[in-house]
Design a protein around this motif. Structure first.
Motif, PDB file in Angstrom:
ATOM      1  N   UNK A 104       0.822  -1.207   0.000  1.00 55.72           N
ATOM      2  CA  UNK A 104       0.000   0.000   0.000  1.00 55.72           C
ATOM      3  C   UNK A 104       0.866   1.271   0.000  1.00 55.72           C
ATOM      4  N   UNK A 105       0.347   2.304  -0.640  1.00 54.37           N
ATOM      5  CA  UNK A 105       1.029   3.600  -0.680  1.00 54.37           C
ATOM      6  C   UNK A 105       0.023   4.701  -0.344  1.00 54.37           C
ATOM      7  N   UNK A 106       0.541   5.867   0.039  1.00 50.04           N
ATOM      8  CA  UNK A 106      -0.303   7.028   0.248  1.00 50.04           C
ATOM      9  C   UNK A 106      -1.423   6.798   1.241  1.00 50.04           C
ATOM     10  N   UNK A 107      -2.632   7.237   0.866  1.00 47.45           N
ATOM     11  CA  UNK A 107      -3.778   7.133   1.755  1.00 47.45           C
ATOM     12  C   UNK A 107      -4.121   5.690   2.074  1.00 47.45           C
ATOM     13  N   UNK A 108      -3.910   4.797   1.098  1.00 44.10           N
ATOM     14  CA  UNK A 108      -4.194   3.376   1.332  1.00 44.10           C
ATOM     15  C   UNK A 108      -3.295   2.831   2.439  1.00 44.10           C
ATOM     16  N   UNK A 109      -2.041   3.292   2.471  1.00 47.03           N
ATOM     17  CA  UNK A 109      -1.117   2.857   3.520  1.00 47.03           C
ATOM     18  C   UNK A 109      -1.564   3.412   4.874  1.00 47.03           C
ATOM     19  N   UNK A 110      -1.936   4.682   4.899  1.00 50.16           N
ATOM     20  CA  UNK A 110      -2.389   5.296   6.146  1.00 50.16           C
ATOM     21  C   UNK A 110      -3.628   4.584   6.683  1.00 50.16           C
ATOM     22  N   UNK A 111      -4.547   4.236   5.778  1.00 50.39           N
ATOM     23  CA  UNK A 111      -5.760   3.532   6.195  1.00 50.39           C
ATOM     24  C   UNK A 111      -5.437   2.149   6.744  1.00 50.39           C
ATOM     25  N   UNK A 116      -4.722  -1.598  11.407  1.00 48.11           N
ATOM     26  CA  UNK A 116      -3.896  -2.569  12.127  1.00 48.11           C
ATOM     27  C   UNK A 116      -3.482  -2.071  13.514  1.00 48.11           C
ATOM     28  N   UNK A 117      -3.207  -0.786  13.642  1.00 46.49           N
ATOM     29  CA  UNK A 117      -2.869  -0.248  14.957  1.00 46.49           C
ATOM     30  C   UNK A 117      -4.105  -0.282  15.854  1.00 46.49           C
ATOM     31  N   UNK A 118      -5.278  -0.053  15.276  1.00 51.95           N
ATOM     32  CA  UNK A 118      -6.507  -0.173  16.050  1.00 51.95           C
ATOM     33  C   UNK A 118      -6.673  -1.601  16.576  1.00 51.95           C
ATOM     34  N   UNK A 119      -6.304  -2.583  15.762  1.00 49.67           N
ATOM     35  CA  UNK A 119      -6.371  -3.982  16.202  1.00 49.67           C
ATOM     36  C   UNK A 119      -5.455  -4.217  17.394  1.00 49.67           C
ATOM     37  N   UNK A 149       1.156   9.051   7.672  1.00 48.78           N
ATOM     38  CA  UNK A 149       1.024   7.982   8.668  1.00 48.78           C
ATOM     39  C   UNK A 149       1.039   8.575  10.071  1.00 48.78           C
ATOM     40  N   UNK A 150       1.926   9.538  10.300  1.00 54.10           N
ATOM     41  CA  UNK A 150       2.027  10.186  11.611  1.00 54.10           C
ATOM     42  C   UNK A 150       0.701  10.822  12.009  1.00 54.10           C
ATOM     43  N   UNK A 151       0.126  11.653  11.126  1.00 59.69           N
ATOM     44  CA  UNK A 151      -1.115  12.349  11.465  1.00 59.69           C
ATOM     45  C   UNK A 151      -2.288  11.378  11.583  1.00 59.69           C
ATOM     46  N   UNK A 152      -2.256  10.297  10.807  1.00 61.43           N
ATOM     47  CA  UNK A 152      -3.315   9.293  10.893  1.00 61.43           C
ATOM     48  C   UNK A 152      -3.299   8.608  12.253  1.00 61.43           C
TER      49      UNK A 152
END
Length: 252
Positions: A104-111, A116-119, A149-152
């Motif tokens: 994944x790149x860009x927004x897809x990576x952030x999503x 996964x961090x939520x998990x 990624x940081x702001x997400x």
């Protein structure tokens, strides 16, 4: 052995079995860390043990070039309940081993990172474990993506439903998300004498490699070790220490 000594030994064994005494009990709160190549460099720093003294630190969630989905796999193998969990990922779109990403790149990576961090947060949502999401230092080669990624992850931590802390892991490396620089002024009073002046400027230390990616001045290694003093790794260790202070108990 006399009857008195034998009775005393049995009594000690009973208390230890009940959890009152144990030679295996860790010293201080158990801190479980999840992270990638930058985090493993903090582990490779010879200073982390003194910086994180008072804590029993478990680095089993940290691997070279890894992603949060690898952290989920690692968490499934951990059987104890940690006192504190630190989650620190910079934004890799793949893994060096056991790749679980889809590039994944860009927004897809952030999503994907948000999911996964939520998990990971949900796994340790037990009413006792304190959790902190630590935003990683900015990365030169993928600056826009690492900032996304940081702001997400920052917004994920700010979600009142999670009740977890957030800490800027770039505070001593890329404060205010500034573009990474290779050298920075030596930390006072920690870096003096031979621990100051590893760069061409005698008042500054190298805090990144020539590519402005890793923390070791000569480049990253799989085990996180560095062949010279790594001010960058020490700075990240200091940030890990301070991140623990803002960790919060996640709501069930």
């Amino acid at each position: 052995m006399s009857r008195t000594l034998r009775a005393l030994a049995v009594a000690v064994a009973i208390v230890a079995a009940a959890g009152g005494l144990s030679a295996c009990e860790p010293a201080g709160p158990r801190v479980l860390i999840f992270g990638d190549s930058l985090t493993i460099e903090a582990k490779g720093s010879g200073d982390w043990a003194s910086i994180l003294s008072g804590y029993s630190v478990d680095w089993s969630g940290v691997k070279y070039m890894t992603s949060p989905c690898n952290g989920i796999a690692a968490a499934k193998k951990i059987t104890y309940v940690p006192d504190v969990v630190i989650i620190n990922y910079a934004g890799n779109s793949g893994s060096f081993q056991e790749n679980c990403m889809a590039g994944e790149k860009g927004q897809a990576l952030a999503d994907r990172y948000r999911k996964d961090v939520q998990t990971l947060i949900s796994r340790y949502r037990n009413g006792t474990t304190k959790i902190v999401v630590m935003g990683a230092p900015a990365r030169k080669q993928t600056l826009d993506q690492s900032n996304l990624v940081f702001t997400t992850l920052q917004s994920l931590a700010a979600d009142p439903a999670n009740q977890v802390g957030f800490y800027d892991g770039g505070r001593l490396l890329t404060p205010n998300r500034q573009v990474p620089t290779r050298a920075a002024t030596c930390l006072s009073p920690r870096e003096t004498g031979s621990r100051c002046g590893t760069s061409q400027d005698p008042k500054k230390n190298y805090i990144r490699d020539a590519q402005l990616e890793h923390l070791c001045p000569t480049g990253g290694t799989i085990g996180g070790t560095c062949g010279m003093y790594s001010s960058g790794a020490v700075r990240l260790s200091l940030n890990l220490r301070d991140a623990i202070k803002v960790a919060k108990v996640a709501k069930r």
